[in-house]
Write a protein that holds these residues in place. Structure first.
Motif, short mmCIF file in Angstrom:
data_model
loop_
_atom_site.label_atom_id
_atom_site.label_comp_id
_atom_site.label_asym_id
_atom_site.label_seq_id
_atom_site.Cartn_x
_atom_site.Cartn_y
_atom_site.Cartn_z
N UNK A 31 0.98 -1.12 0.45
CA UNK A 31 -0.19 0.20 0.08
C UNK A 31 0.74 1.69 0.02
N UNK A 32 0.56 1.95 -1.07
CA UNK A 32 1.27 3.19 -1.25
C UNK A 32 0.22 4.30 -0.48
N UNK A 33 0.71 4.54 0.72
CA UNK A 33 0.24 6.07 1.14
C UNK A 33 0.98 7.92 1.53
N UNK A 34 0.42 8.66 1.90
CA UNK A 34 1.19 9.37 1.93
C UNK A 34 -0.16 10.93 1.88
N UNK A 35 0.17 11.94 1.63
CA UNK A 35 -0.84 12.86 1.38
C UNK A 35 -1.01 13.39 0.10
N UNK A 36 -2.04 14.54 0.02
CA UNK A 36 -2.38 14.37 -1.03
C UNK A 36 -0.69 15.50 -1.71
N UNK A 37 -0.89 15.85 -3.75
CA UNK A 37 0.37 16.14 -3.98
C UNK A 37 2.21 15.46 -2.86
N UNK A 38 2.21 14.47 -2.62
CA UNK A 38 3.78 14.03 -2.32
C UNK A 38 4.49 13.44 -3.11
N UNK A 39 3.27 13.05 -4.25
CA UNK A 39 3.52 12.19 -5.10
C UNK A 39 3.58 11.19 -5.12
N UNK A 40 2.59 10.75 -4.88
CA UNK A 40 2.44 8.98 -5.37
C UNK A 40 2.17 8.80 -6.68
N UNK A 41 1.26 9.32 -7.42
CA UNK A 41 0.38 9.05 -8.85
C UNK A 41 2.52 9.40 -9.40
N UNK A 42 2.52 10.45 -9.30
CA UNK A 42 4.20 10.53 -10.96
C UNK A 42 5.22 9.20 -10.03
N UNK A 43 4.99 8.94 -9.21
CA UNK A 43 6.15 7.81 -8.48
C UNK A 43 5.62 6.39 -9.71
N UNK A 44 4.27 6.59 -9.36
CA UNK A 44 3.53 5.29 -10.15
C UNK A 44 3.81 5.59 -11.63
N UNK A 221 -6.13 -6.04 2.39
CA UNK A 221 -4.89 -6.72 1.32
C UNK A 221 -3.47 -6.08 1.12
N UNK A 222 -2.98 -5.49 2.21
CA UNK A 222 -1.63 -5.47 1.91
C UNK A 222 -0.91 -5.93 3.18
N UNK A 223 -0.08 -6.37 2.73
CA UNK A 223 0.97 -6.81 3.95
C UNK A 223 2.36 -5.62 4.64
N UNK A 224 1.97 -4.75 3.50
CA UNK A 224 4.19 -4.15 3.96
C UNK A 224 2.56 -2.20 3.45
N UNK A 225 4.14 -1.31 4.25
CA UNK A 225 2.78 0.03 3.62
C UNK A 225 4.61 0.79 3.43
N UNK A 226 4.16 1.70 2.34
CA UNK A 226 5.17 2.52 2.29
C UNK A 226 4.77 3.45 1.91
N UNK A 227 5.19 4.94 3.07
CA UNK A 227 4.56 6.18 3.73
C UNK A 227 5.91 7.16 2.39
N UNK A 228 5.22 7.68 2.19
CA UNK A 228 5.72 8.82 1.21
C UNK A 228 6.08 10.49 1.74
N UNK A 229 6.55 10.85 2.58
CA UNK A 229 6.11 11.26 3.43
C UNK A 229 7.51 12.61 2.87
N UNK A 230 7.03 13.79 3.67
CA UNK A 230 8.58 14.89 3.02
C UNK A 230 9.95 14.94 2.25
N UNK A 231 9.11 13.45 0.37
CA UNK A 231 10.49 13.53 0.19
C UNK A 231 11.06 12.28 0.83
N UNK A 232 10.52 11.50 1.43
CA UNK A 232 11.58 10.74 1.71
C UNK A 232 10.14 9.26 1.24
N UNK A 233 10.87 7.98 2.18
CA UNK A 233 9.42 6.61 1.90
C UNK A 233 10.38 5.95 2.90
N UNK A 234 9.52 5.82 4.29
CA UNK A 234 9.99 4.80 4.76
C UNK A 234 9.05 3.69 4.71
N UNK A 235 9.47 2.56 5.04
CA UNK A 235 8.83 0.82 4.57
C UNK A 235 8.07 0.03 6.31
N UNK A 236 7.16 -0.33 5.75
CA UNK A 236 6.57 -0.41 7.54
C UNK A 236 6.06 -1.92 6.70
#
Length: 627
Positions: A31-44, A221-236
Motif C-alpha cells: 500500500x503506497x500512502x501519503x498526503x495529497x501532493x506528495x508524489x504517489x501518482x508521479x511515482x507510479x 489487501x496489503x502486507x506492507x505500507x510504503x509511506x511517502x512523506x516529505x520526499x522520503x520513503x519509509x517502509x512498514x
C-alpha cells in the motif's frame, strides 16, 4: 523483481521526492500512502515508464511486465465488454484459431502432415499452458466486478465512466502482469464489488502496489505500507492499521530525538557566536560551525496543518417524522428500478443506503430529495423539514469559469454573506485562493468548496450521495466526525465501509430489486449476512438456472411471500376475534342470555376458519421453501 535506485524527481525548484531506493519482490502486496501532493501518482508514472525521473533508475528483468490502472482512461467504445477483455488473451485465441486451421488441413489427404503435426503439438502445449480457461476466468472477473450476463455483449460506449473503469480493472487482473499499479481502484466500485475484489487480491499470484484512501480495503489487501512523506520513503511491515500504530510510536521517538538535537545544536551555536569574535577561539568556532552545518536534521511528522474545519450552524427543529415512503416504485420505460419500497425516517436518525450499483440507491435518494418524480406510491416529507441535497456529482455543478468566492456567493443564504471569506478560510481557501478560478482546482479542492457552499445554508435534513469521492483519509475522518455531531437527520449513500462504520443507526440494503431494512450500521449488516455479498450473488448467478427461470422464480417468490403475509394478518385477526368471543362467553350473564347461541356459533365458525388459514399458511410456506 523490480529495483528502484536513488530515484529523485523535481518540478522546477520544488522537490517531490529524493533518493528513493527499494525493491519489489515476487507476490508483494504493498500500500503506497501519503498526503495529497506528495508524489504517489508521479511515482507510479515513473515506474510505468510514462514519465522520466530527474535522476535515478528502475531496473527490471527483460521479460518483466507492469500493468497500470490510471484514474483517468480512454476506452474503445465500439467493442463489447467481452471483446475488450478477450484482447488480454489474444495469443490464446489466435492459437486456438490456428489449431482449427491445422485440423482442417490434416483432414486433407494431400497435405504434408509431418510439419503440420509438429506445429499442432506446439500449439497444443501452448494452449495447455494456460492455468485457467480464459472464457471462464473472464466471466468470473467481470461478474465479480458487478457485470451481469446481459452486460457482457453490450458495447463499452453504453456504460458510464465508472463501469468503463471496471472493464479496465478486469483487463488488468486477467493479464497476470508481474506487477500491477492500482491508483484508487475502489473509487467506482460498490461494497459488494470491493469485497469480491479484496478476496481476489488476497489470492493474486503477482505483485501489486495500491494507492487508496479506503482504510478497510488497505487493511484487507496489503502486507506492507510504503509511506511517502516529505520526499522520503519509509517502509512498514503489516497492514494500514498496524502502520498507523507503528508510525505514531516511531514518530514519538523521532520527535524526542529531534528536540534533543535542536537543543544540542542551539547550545553549540551559542558557543560559536560567543567565540567567533575572539581571535584565540576563532578556529575552534569555525570547527564547531562546520559540525553544525554537517548535522543531518532529524525529520518527524509534525502533524497535518492542512485540515479543514467543518462546523454546523443552527439546525431548525423538524417534526418527529422526516420521511414517509409507502409502496414507492420507479421505472424508466420498461426498466423497473424498484417497486413497493416502504421506509420511514424519524428526526435525528442517521440512515445509510448500501448495495450494488444500478439497484436504485441514488434514484430513491433523488425521489426523497424531490429531484425526480416517483412512478407509483407516496413519498412525503414531514412538517418543518428543510432539505439539502449533496449530489454524487456535486462538484460537476460548480461553474468552472467563476472564482471560488463568486461560487460561494451564488450558493449561500443571505445571512451568511458577511462570513463568506472566513468560511472559505476554514475550508483552506485563504487570501488569494478565494480569487482562483474553479477550473484550476483539484478534485479534493472542488469537494471542499462544495462542502463550504453546503455550510452556508440552513437545513435539518441532509442527503448525501458518495460525499467521500476525492477526499483523503484525513478529510474523510473530519467529515465523519462532523456528521456524527450533526443535530439534524442524515441520509447517506456510500461504499466506504470504514466511513459508514458506527455512523448510521439504520441501514437499507438495495439488492435484486428489493430494499431490506437493518437496524444497525454497515458492520451489523455484514455480520448479519454472514457471507460476502458478491459470493452470494455469484452462487445465485452460477446456480445453473436460466435467467428467464430465475426471473420467474424471483417474481413467484415475491407473490408467495405476499400471500403468506396476508394469511398471517388474517390469522392474527381471527385469533384476536376468537379471544374476544371467549372472553364474552366466560361471562355468566351471557350464558343465560339470548347472545350465547349466536356467540357459540360464531366461535365455532371462526375456529374452523382459523384451522383453514393455518393449513393455507403451511402450504404456502412449504411452497416458498422449494423456490
Amino acid at each position: 523483481m523490480l529495483q528502484v535506485q536513488n530515484l529523485s524527481h523535481f518540478f522546477g525548484a520544488r522537490k517531490l521526492f529524493e533518493n528513493l531506493s527499494f525493491q519489489i519482490f515476487n507476490k508483494a502486496k504493498i500500500g503506497l500512502v501519503g498526503r495529497n501532493g506528495t508524489g504517489k501518482t508521479t511515482l507510479f508514472k515513473i515506474i510505468n515508464n510514462d514519465m522520466s525521473p530527474t535522476s535515478g533508475e528502475i531496473l527490471t528483468p527483460g521479460n518483466y511486465q507492469i500493468g497500470y490502472l490510471k484514474q483517468f482512461l480512454e476506452s474503445d467504445n465500439s467493442i463489447t465488454v467481452r471483446q475488450a477483455t478477450e484482447k488480454v488473451y489474444e495469443a490464446y485465441y489466435k492459437s486456438k484459431l490456428k489449431l482449427l486451421e491445422i485440423e482442417k488441413s490434416l483432414a486433407d489427404a494431400n497435405a504434408d502432415s509431418s510439419e503440420l503435426l509438429n506445429e499442432y503439438d506446439d500449439l497444443t502445449v501452448k494452449i495447455s499452458s494456460y492455468i485457467v480457461q480464459p472464457e471462464k476466468e473472464i466471466e468470473l472477473v467481470l461478474k465479480g466486478l458487478g457485470f451481469k450476463d446481459e452486460d457482457l455483449d453490450r458495447k463499452i460506449g453504453e456504460f458510464s465512466g465508472g463501469w468503463k473503469m471496471r472493464v479496465e480493472l478486469a483487463k488488468l487482473l486477467l493479464a497476470r502482469h508481474e506487477l500491477i499499479l492500482l491508483d484508487e481502484p475502489t473509487n467506482h466500485l460498490d461494497i459488494e464489488s470491493i469485497i469480491w475484489f479484496e478476496n481476489y487480491l488476497q489470492k493474486y499470484t503477482g505483485s501489486y502496489i495500491l494507492i487508496s484512501h479506503d482504510k478497510r480495503f488497505l487493511d484487507n489487501t496489503v502486507t506492507e505500507i510504503y509511506d511517502l512523506y516529505k520526499g522520503k520513503l519509509e517502509i512498514y511491515q503489516g497492514n494500514y492499521s498496524k502502520f498507523i500504530i507503528e508510525k505514531e510510536e516511531r514518530n514519538t521517538i523521532l520527535k524526542s530525538s529531534a528536540e534533543n538535537q535542536k537543543k544540542k545544536l542551539e547550545e553549540r551555536q551559542k558557543l560559536v557566536d560567543r567565540f567567533r569574535a575572539k581571535a584565540s577561539k576563532a578556529k575552534m568556532a569555525q570547527s564547531i560551525q562546520k559540525q553544525i552545518n554537517k548535522e543531518e536534521i532529524i525529520q518527524y511528522d509534525d502533524g497535518d496543518s492542512s485540515a479543514f474545519n467543518l462546523k454546523w450552524g443552527d439546525v431548525p427543529r423538524a417534526g418527529r417524522e422526516i420521511v414517509s415512503a409507502r409502496n414507492v416504485s420507479k421505472s424508466y420505460g420498461d426498466h423497473l428500478v424498484f417497486e413497493n419500497v416502504n421506509l420511514g425516517i424519524e428526526r435525528e436518525e442517521k440512515i445509510a443506503f448500501i448495495g450494488q450499483n444500478g439497484m436504485g440507491k441514488t434514484t430513491l435518494l433523488k425521489i426523497i430529495a424531490e429531484q425526480i418524480p416517483k412512478s407509483d406510491g407516496s413519498c412525503e416529507l414531514g412538517s418543518n423539514v428543510s432539505t439539502y441535497y449533496f449530489a454524487q456529482d456535486q462538484t460537476d455543478h460548480l461553474d468552472p469559469s467563476i472564482t471560488v468566492l463568486e461560487t460561494i456567493e451564488q450558493n449561500s443564504e443571505e445571512k451568511y454573506r458577511t462570513k463568506l471569506r472566513s468560511i472559505l478560510g476554514a475550508f483552506l481557501f485563504s487570501g488569494e485562493d478565494a480569487d482562483k478560478k474553479v477550473s484550476v482546482l483539484s478534485g479534493g479542492e472542488k469537494s471542499r468548496l462544495a462542502m463550504a457552499c453546503m455550510m452556508c445554508n440552513t437545513f435539518n435534513f441532509l442527503i448525501m450521495d458518495e460525499p467521500t469521492n476525492h477526499l483523503d483519509m484525513l478529510s474523510k475522518n473530519i467529515l465523519k466526525s462532523a456528521l456524527l455531531d450533526f443535530k439534524g437527520t442524515l441520509l447517506i449513500v456510500s461504499h466506504d465501509r470504514e466511513f459508514l462504520s458506527q455512523l448510521s443507526t439504520k441501514t437499507y440494503e438495495f439488492r435484486l430489486g428489493e430494499v431490506k431494512e437493518y437496524l444497525g450500521d454497515i458492520d451489523y449488516v455484514l455480520a448479519k449476512r454472514g457471507m460476502d455479498f458478491r459470493e452470494l450473488q455469484l452462487s445465485e448467478s452460477n446456480s445453473g438456472e436460466k435467467p428467464e427461470k430465475k426471473n420467474q422464480n424471483y417474481h413467484l417468490r415475491k407473490k408467495v411471500t405476499r400471500q403468506i403475509s396476508n394469511i398471517e394478518k388474517k390469522i392474527a385477526a381471527l385469533e384476536a376475534n376468537i379471544s374476544e368471543v371467549h372472553t364474552k362467553l366466560s361471562d355468566p350473564d351471557i350464558y343465560n342470555s339470548e347472545e350465547y347461541v349466536p356467540l357459540s356459533k360464531q366461535l365455532k365458525e371462526k375456529e374452523q376458519e382459523l384451522e383453514k388459514k393455518m393449513e393455507e399458511w403451511e402450504q404456502a410456506s412449504s411452497k416458498l421453501d422449494t423456490l
